[in-house]
Write a protein that holds these residues in place. Structure first.
Motif, PDB file in Angstrom:
ATOM      1  N   ARG A   1       0.830  -1.205   0.000  1.00  0.00           N
ATOM      2  CA  ARG A   1       0.000   0.000   0.000  1.00  0.00           C
ATOM      3  C   ARG A   1       0.872   1.266   0.000  1.00  0.00           C
ATOM      4  O   ARG A   1       0.599   2.237  -0.705  1.00  0.00           O
TER       5      ARG A   1
ATOM      6  N   PHE B   1      -3.048   3.037  -1.637  1.00  0.00           N
ATOM      7  CA  PHE B   1      -4.268   2.414  -2.152  1.00  0.00           C
ATOM      8  C   PHE B   1      -4.208   0.887  -2.249  1.00  0.00           C
ATOM      9  O   PHE B   1      -5.210   0.203  -2.093  1.00  0.00           O
TER      10      PHE B   1
ATOM     11  N   ASP C   1      -5.947  -2.802  -4.426  1.00  0.00           N
ATOM     12  CA  ASP C   1      -6.762  -1.602  -4.368  1.00  0.00           C
ATOM     13  C   ASP C   1      -8.248  -1.987  -4.353  1.00  0.00           C
ATOM     14  O   ASP C   1      -8.615  -3.108  -4.746  1.00  0.00           O
TER      15      ASP C   1
END
Length: 362
Positions: free
Chosen positions: A241, A247, A270
């Protein structure tokens, strides 16, 4: 007439393999006799030897192979004697419901040679994945032969027959990696490394390689990874991430197939991203996820069998890219060995840093 050739046989569960003489018949209708030139040593072959796939001993091992068609049976039009071919274990039928829907890579009725290859005493052999290519010659269904450019090295070309195609296809076909995407690949053995290479070829902007072995991570960088994560020293989800703007990756490929790596893949993607499972789980392995997380994160969770490939479409295209210098299949070849060295290669596979040992028979 029948052909007596040398081949690698697994007679008993977990017992060392042996180089023996076997009998290979001339091809019957719809079959092809192939003189094997090279065959990769895949983990699947070891699984056969260990009894992890079935108990149908004796097995004729080997399936990641390339060679020359020596003879064909009646009705064969796909290939002819002299053709340089890669062998595949998904000879599509063209008639099942998947094929009729235009999705032959899901074919539910793939086929193999009808006649058995045997030991000298007549005992039928079970060829690994319907191929059995740790042998000087093998008998397959003609549809298992995909003709490619003969300029390709057999040692490299044969690897498309299983592991490399599985990893490449997991990223490109199943995951749908496209230009500008972020990709994480968990597990950087042969299949994972092929996913890295496939993502690079597809134009991914960020390719994050995840493994516990620094040597594999270094090699992933050479294959096209832009970042690496040491899973033994880092929180994989948090690190992926962090490397993707907070994300998660658009596509995460689990090339290990363990419950813990699948969970990492699921949470490292994501929102509306894609998780692809291509690593083969152990029998009985299971994973538990909060159903609300499955619903709330959207996207897709997919399995990839043989990289959702269509050999007649994908093998020639990837060989062309290889010959153009755009897809380095040679980088997957760690060493070349002889038929008598397969048992040693299994041991090397367990204890050393190799992508593929490749048996050369020609």
């Amino acid at each position: 007439m029948a052909h007596q050739v040398r081949a690698v046989i697994a007679r008993e569960k977990s017992a060392p393999v042996a180089l023996e003489t076997i009998v290979v018949p001339d091809p019957g209708p719809g079959e092809a006799l192939v003189k094997v030139e090279a065959c990769g040593v895949c983990h699947t072959d070891l699984h056969y030897r260990e009894g992890g796939i079935s108990d149908g001993f004796p097995f004729l091992l080997g399936h990641e192979a390339a060679g020359r068609v020596e003879a064909v049976g009646a009705g064969v039009t796909e290939v002819a004697p002299g053709d340089f071919v890669i062998l595949n274990w998904r000879a599509v039928c063209g008639q099942c419901r998947a094929c009729r829907k235009g999705r032959p890579w899901y074919c539910f009725a793939t086929h193999n040679a009808t006649q058995p290859m045997t030991l000298l005493d007549g005992t039928p052999l079970a060829p690994a994945l319907g191929i059995g290519a740790f042998a000087e010659k093998t008998l397959v269904a003609a549809g298992q032969c995909t003709k490619v450019d003969p300029a390709a090295a057999a040692t490299a070309a044969g690897l498309l027959g299983c592991g490399v195609m599985a990893g490449f296809g997991a990223a490109v076909h199943t995951g749908g990696v496209g230009r500008g995407d972020s990709v994480a690949v968990i597990g950087c053995g042969g299949v994972g490394m092929a996913a890295v290479a496939g993502a690079r070829l597809a134009g991914a902007a960020a390719i994050i390689a995840v493994d516990i072995d620094q040597r594999k991570l270094d090699r992933a960088l050479a294959m096209g990874a832009t970042h690496t994560v040491d899973a033994a020293a880092s929180d994989v989800v948090a690190r992926v991430r962090q490397l993707t703007g907070g994300f998660g990756a658009d596509v995460v490929v689990d090339a290990v197939g363990r419950p813990e790596t699948f969970r990492q893949a699921f949470y490292a993607r994501d929102l509306a991203g894609v998780v692809v499972l291509v690593g083969v789980p152990a029998p009985g392995a299971s994973v538990e996820l909060p159903l609300l997380d499955v619903f709330g994160r959207g996207g897709a969770v997919k399995s990839s069998w043989y990289g959702d490939c269509l050999p007649s479409r994908d093998f020639p295209a990837l060989i062309d890219l290889y010959l153009q210098g755009r897809f380095d299949l040679d980088a997957f070849v760690s060493e070349t060995i002889g038929l008598a060295d397969v048992e040693k290669a299994f041991d090397t596979m367990r204890h050393a840093d190799v992508l593929r040992s490749v048996v050369v028979t020609a």
